[in-house]
Scaffold this active site. Structure first.
Site, PDB file in Angstrom:
ATOM      1  N   LYS A  60      -7.506  -8.957   3.560  1.00 33.57           N
ATOM      2  CA  LYS A  60      -6.605  -9.088   2.736  1.00 33.57           C
ATOM      3  C   LYS A  60      -6.902 -10.975   3.041  1.00 33.57           C
ATOM      4  CE  LYS A  60      -1.833  -7.828   1.959  1.00 33.57           C
ATOM      5  NZ  LYS A  60      -0.836  -7.195   2.311  1.00 33.57           N
ATOM      6  N   LYS A  70     -14.488   5.491   0.806  1.00 34.21           N
ATOM      7  CA  LYS A  70     -13.640   6.681   1.710  1.00 34.21           C
ATOM      8  C   LYS A  70     -12.518   7.205   1.748  1.00 34.21           C
ATOM      9  CE  LYS A  70     -10.414   5.459   5.024  1.00 34.21           C
ATOM     10  NZ  LYS A  70      -8.771   4.600   5.570  1.00 34.21           N
ATOM     11  N   LYS A  94      -5.569   6.212   0.273  1.00 36.17           N
ATOM     12  CA  LYS A  94      -4.590   5.672  -0.573  1.00 36.17           C
ATOM     13  C   LYS A  94      -4.429   5.156  -1.221  1.00 36.17           C
ATOM     14  CE  LYS A  94      -1.193   6.632   3.474  1.00 36.17           C
ATOM     15  NZ  LYS A  94      -1.581   7.207   4.459  1.00 36.17           N
TER      16      LYS A  94
HETATM   17  P1  ADP Z   1      -5.605   5.627   4.718  1.00 30.56           P
HETATM   18  O1  ADP Z   1      -6.363   5.112   4.800  1.00 30.56           O
HETATM   19  O2  ADP Z   1      -5.129   6.820   3.280  1.00 30.56           O
HETATM   20  O3  ADP Z   1      -4.136   4.361   4.229  1.00 30.56           O
HETATM   21  P2  ADP Z   1      -4.509   5.973   7.557  1.00 30.56           P
HETATM   22  O4  ADP Z   1      -4.877   4.468   7.665  1.00 30.56           O
HETATM   23  O5  ADP Z   1      -2.973   6.440   6.722  1.00 30.56           O
HETATM   24  O6  ADP Z   1      -4.909   6.953   5.849  1.00 30.56           O
HETATM   25  O7  ADP Z   1      -5.353   7.225   8.221  1.00 30.56           O
HETATM   26  C1  ADP Z   1      -4.199   8.116   8.778  1.00 30.56           C
HETATM   27  C2  ADP Z   1      -5.704   8.996  10.023  1.00 30.56           C
HETATM   28  O8  ADP Z   1      -6.090   9.913   9.417  1.00 30.56           O
HETATM   29  C3  ADP Z   1      -5.917   7.882  10.898  1.00 30.56           C
HETATM   30  O9  ADP Z   1      -6.327   8.394  11.824  1.00 30.56           O
HETATM   31  C4  ADP Z   1      -7.556   7.898   9.910  1.00 30.56           C
HETATM   32  O10 ADP Z   1      -8.647   7.585  10.945  1.00 30.56           O
HETATM   33  C5  ADP Z   1      -7.256   9.292   9.443  1.00 30.56           C
HETATM   34  N1  ADP Z   1      -7.603   9.236   7.935  1.00 30.56           N
HETATM   35  C6  ADP Z   1      -8.396   8.642   6.561  1.00 30.56           C
HETATM   36  N2  ADP Z   1      -8.654   8.659   5.544  1.00 30.56           N
HETATM   37  C7  ADP Z   1      -9.529   9.348   6.621  1.00 30.56           C
HETATM   38  C8  ADP Z   1     -10.729   9.537   5.611  1.00 30.56           C
HETATM   39  N3  ADP Z   1     -11.361   9.719   4.542  1.00 30.56           N
HETATM   40  N4  ADP Z   1     -11.495  10.425   6.347  1.00 30.56           N
HETATM   41  C9  ADP Z   1     -11.611  10.562   8.203  1.00 30.56           C
HETATM   42  N5  ADP Z   1     -10.396  10.175   8.470  1.00 30.56           N
HETATM   43  C10 ADP Z   1      -9.386   9.454   7.354  1.00 30.56           C
END
Ligand code: ADP
Ligand code: TRP
Length: 320
Positions: free
Chosen positions: A110, A189, A192
């Protein structure tokens, strides 16, 4: 073994969340003492609308139950129902060097983008350490992107233990290598923040529409293709069984396969995988009192454990 993990209610859950994290939660609730929570304090670092945060918190709790978290086996709760978390975060913050937090990716990114970062984002890893240490967790199932937070958690626990004597258990991350990073529609990856997700509870039509957006190269239908470097195949492989995977890889290499056909099959596989969960979710949405009851029972159980560990930490550092 004590298992613990949390997921932020910062929007609808996507299949990266499921394959990277939630699937492990479900597997590990068998035969272990598992704690899973909705990390709404953490979500405050990005969601700044009270009604929306409340709704997302309810939604994620509902989603987790629909996907198969079983409150008879695991303690399922909401982070802010255990205010002990924030007190422990303060105790931990006093032994954490600034330099450890300055190197944490979400904060660093950020700042590198020239965006203003709040202290909450800077201190985010400490709150996460508090979540984990508060329950004497042995194992923390997460996706690869959380590895750094787990390292900080261990370092902070060690620092506290070295300063005040043995207080916290050192947790281990549990990361499945084959689903370490689930790719999104654009090949980055799935996240969101990149608007490249397929949501777990999208209806089959929306799933199909999104799958059609998956970026592929411009190799003509007749030409042989390499499944190993194709983002679409990577996603397909996460949903197909071994036999279908091998057959599809063979057809990629042979040529004569269009990406459109792979996309159709992938959309069907995703819709099928979550069909039962979708039904369970509809039943829960129609009975919000049931979700509320799970939330309250989870909070009570979680706080019982949390109070014991927090008191240990308070005693150790001299405020108890
Ligand atoms: P985002 O990146 O969509 O905001 P979060 O950070 O809320 O997702 O992730 C919640 C959980 O899901 C964490 O344990 C994270 O490691 C896992 N996770 C999120 N995106 C992925 C992905 N593309 N592949 C594998 N695991 C993921
Ligand atoms: N930071 C995690 C994420 O974005 C969510 C989280 C908060 C968490 N507290 C936790 C994960 C404790 C594991 C353990 O995905």
């Amino acid at each position: 073994m004590r298992i613990l993990s949390g997921i932020q209610p910062s929007g609808p859950l996507h299949i990266g969340n499921y394959l990277g994290a939630i699937r492990q939660y479900i597997a590990l609730q068998q035969g272990n003492d598992a704690y899973y929570f909705v990390a709404n304090y953490h979500a405050l670092t990005s969601v700044r609308d009270a009604a929306r945060l409340r709704q997302y918190t309810f939604d994620v709790l509902t989603d987790l139950l629909a996907l198969g978290l079983d409150p008879e086996r695991a303690c399922v709760f909401v982070q802010s129902d255990v205010p002990e978390t924030t007190e422990l975060a303060w105790l931990l913050t006093t032994v954490t060097p600034m330099s450890w937090l300055e190197k944490c990716v979400s904060y660093k990114d950020k700042v590198a983008q020239g965006l203003p970062a709040e202290h909450g984002l800077f201190a985010y890893p400490i709150l996460q350490a508090a979540d984990i240490l508060l329950y004497d967790a042995d194992l923390v199932p997460v996706g690869q992107d959380q590895k750094q937070h787990l390292e900080i958690t261990r370092d902070v626990a060690e620092r506290f233990n070295n300063t005040y004597g043995p207080t916290f258990k050192l947790p281990e991350p549990h990361i499945l290598p084959q689903v370490a990073v689930v790719p999104g529609l654009d090949g980055r990856k799935m996240s969101k923040s990149y608007d490249n997700t397929i949501e777990i509870f999208d209806d089959p039509k929306t799933i199909e529409k999104k799958v059609r957006r998956i970026v592929t190269d411009s190799t003509p239908v007749e030409a042989p293709k390499n499944p190993d470097t194709d983002n679409l195949y990577q996603l397909f492989a996460l949903f197909a069984d071994e036999e279908e995977r091998a057959e599809m890889a063979r057809r990629y290499r042979a040529g004569g396969l269009g990406y459109g056909e792979v996309k159709k099959r992938l959309a069907a596989l995703i819709a099928e995988r979550f069909a039962e969960a979708r039904e369970r979710r509809a039943a829960l949405v129609a009975d919000p009192a049931r979700v509320e009851q799970v939330r309250q029972a989870g909070a009570e159980r979680a706080r019982k454990t949390a109070r014991i560990v927090l008191e240990r930490a308070r005693q150790a550092c001299g405020v108890g």
